[in-house]
Design a protein around this motif. Sequence first.
Motif, PDB file in Angstrom:
ATOM      1  N   PRO A  41      16.397  18.995   9.010  1.00  0.00           N
ATOM      2  CA  PRO A  41      15.757  17.679   8.925  1.00  0.00           C
ATOM      3  C   PRO A  41      15.242  17.360   7.530  1.00  0.00           C
ATOM      4  O   PRO A  41      15.048  18.258   6.695  1.00  0.00           O
ATOM      5  N   GLY A  42      15.033  16.079   7.286  1.00  0.00           N
ATOM      6  CA  GLY A  42      14.515  15.633   5.993  1.00  0.00           C
ATOM      7  C   GLY A  42      13.591  14.444   6.149  1.00  0.00           C
ATOM      8  O   GLY A  42      13.513  13.826   7.213  1.00  0.00           O
ATOM      9  N   ILE A  43      12.895  14.114   5.082  1.00  0.00           N
ATOM     10  CA  ILE A  43      12.001  12.951   5.076  1.00  0.00           C
ATOM     11  C   ILE A  43      12.848  11.687   5.050  1.00  0.00           C
ATOM     12  O   ILE A  43      13.718  11.520   4.197  1.00  0.00           O
ATOM     13  N   THR A  44      12.598  10.782   5.973  1.00  0.00           N
ATOM     14  CA  THR A  44      13.411   9.575   6.095  1.00  0.00           C
ATOM     15  C   THR A  44      12.969   8.490   5.117  1.00  0.00           C
ATOM     16  O   THR A  44      11.893   8.549   4.524  1.00  0.00           O
ATOM     17  N   ALA A  45      13.802   7.456   4.984  1.00  0.00           N
ATOM     18  CA  ALA A  45      13.457   6.316   4.144  1.00  0.00           C
ATOM     19  C   ALA A  45      12.206   5.620   4.658  1.00  0.00           C
ATOM     20  O   ALA A  45      11.351   5.185   3.879  1.00  0.00           O
ATOM     21  N   ILE A  46      12.068   5.528   5.978  1.00  0.00           N
ATOM     22  CA  ILE A  46      10.897   4.831   6.514  1.00  0.00           C
ATOM     23  C   ILE A  46       9.628   5.647   6.266  1.00  0.00           C
ATOM     24  O   ILE A  46       8.560   5.098   5.985  1.00  0.00           O
ATOM     25  N   ASN A  47       9.723   6.982   6.319  1.00  0.00           N
ATOM     26  CA  ASN A  47       8.576   7.831   5.987  1.00  0.00           C
ATOM     27  C   ASN A  47       8.172   7.679   4.537  1.00  0.00           C
ATOM     28  O   ASN A  47       6.994   7.512   4.206  1.00  0.00           O
ATOM     29  N   SER A  48       9.150   7.796   3.637  1.00  0.00           N
ATOM     30  CA  SER A  48       8.839   7.735   2.211  1.00  0.00           C
ATOM     31  C   SER A  48       8.329   6.357   1.816  1.00  0.00           C
ATOM     32  O   SER A  48       7.388   6.228   1.021  1.00  0.00           O
ATOM     33  N   THR A  49       8.913   5.317   2.392  1.00  0.00           N
ATOM     34  CA  THR A  49       8.438   3.960   2.135  1.00  0.00           C
ATOM     35  C   THR A  49       6.991   3.799   2.574  1.00  0.00           C
ATOM     36  O   THR A  49       6.153   3.276   1.837  1.00  0.00           O
ATOM     37  N   ALA A  50       6.695   4.263   3.767  1.00  0.00           N
ATOM     38  CA  ALA A  50       5.338   4.130   4.300  1.00  0.00           C
ATOM     39  C   ALA A  50       4.321   4.838   3.426  1.00  0.00           C
ATOM     40  O   ALA A  50       3.214   4.332   3.185  1.00  0.00           O
ATOM     41  N   SER A  51       4.679   6.014   2.907  1.00  0.00           N
ATOM     42  CA  SER A  51       3.725   6.783   2.106  1.00  0.00           C
ATOM     43  C   SER A  51       3.365   6.078   0.811  1.00  0.00           C
ATOM     44  O   SER A  51       2.287   6.288   0.256  1.00  0.00           O
ATOM     45  N   LEU A  52       4.260   5.226   0.321  1.00  0.00           N
ATOM     46  CA  LEU A  52       4.017   4.530  -0.938  1.00  0.00           C
ATOM     47  C   LEU A  52       3.146   3.289  -0.770  1.00  0.00           C
ATOM     48  O   LEU A  52       2.615   2.780  -1.759  1.00  0.00           O
ATOM     49  N   VAL A  53       3.017   2.798   0.454  1.00  0.00           N
ATOM     50  CA  VAL A  53       2.254   1.556   0.650  1.00  0.00           C
ATOM     51  C   VAL A  53       1.000   1.739   1.493  1.00  0.00           C
ATOM     52  O   VAL A  53       0.246   0.787   1.691  1.00  0.00           O
ATOM     53  N   GLY A  54       0.748   2.939   2.000  1.00  0.00           N
ATOM     54  CA  GLY A  54      -0.477   3.158   2.768  1.00  0.00           C
ATOM     55  C   GLY A  54      -0.243   3.899   4.061  1.00  0.00           C
ATOM     56  O   GLY A  54       0.298   5.003   4.067  1.00  0.00           O
ATOM     57  N   ALA A  55      -0.616   3.268   5.168  1.00  0.00           N
ATOM     58  CA  ALA A  55      -0.471   3.889   6.491  1.00  0.00           C
ATOM     59  C   ALA A  55       0.005   2.848   7.505  1.00  0.00           C
ATOM     60  O   ALA A  55      -0.674   2.551   8.486  1.00  0.00           O
TER      61      ALA A  55
END
Length: 281
Positions: free
Chosen positions: A117-131
Amino acid sequence: MAEGKGTLFVVGIGPGADGHATPEAMRAIAEAEIIVGYTTYVKLVRHLIEGKEVIRTGMTEEIGRARSAIERARAGAKVALISSGDAGIYGMAGLVFQVLQEIGWKRGDSPELRIIPGITAINSTASLVGAPLVHDFCSISLSDLLTPWEVIARRIEAAASADFVIGLYNPASGRRTRQIVEAQTIVHRHRNGATPVALVKSAYRKLQHVVLTDLDHFIDYEIGMLTTVLIGSSQTFVFEGYMVTPRGYTNKYTLEGDVLPGQRPGRSLVVAGALADAERE
């Protein structure tokens, strides 16, 4: 090349930076003799694959990649088939299983299969803008290359009406621009124009670009295939430049941890209307 039973690692390398690839993904790439992947993703790990045989293919050649990886692993090699994000989320893992099914592969046959498994685009996107994903959310791809637009539109409508936070993958391309506009129109039927929306291009890569805007205005910005779009729910808010979707703790507790009137820890939330009805009874 190894003899006997081969191994096929189906690897999610995350958004592209080493710091966001799991140790297990790094180990799989290091152990593999052959690397198979889309040219852009191979470039992201080029510093890890020196001296290895590399099979690169372009966009729309996914079936060929899956077949090449399986054939080489079936013959006894250790092969890493790489995807960005998580290979099991809009990645190569599903296609691998379809090809294995077609050739009659059974558990115990060569190759041994390992899904990393890996970190998804939606995970990485979310981490950059908050929660923004702290409460229920869904992801929908706007690409109609493999799914009819009518089906995609139905899914957007259902997600918007159910008040999910919505992550949009593949929102637009040079030849495909109307879908993101139609998606905005569909969501607008269920949410007000001030609903927070985040646009993140190339999360954790050199060309990373982040925009925090709203439902009324997000299509005014550049949106392409490398952009992930996060559309908030009716509860999502912006705080100090961060996009936040609350889990709902303050529906039951004060911020000091005390239970609100009419609520009980560990029991279903009693909504305001139901509480008023109970008091009248």
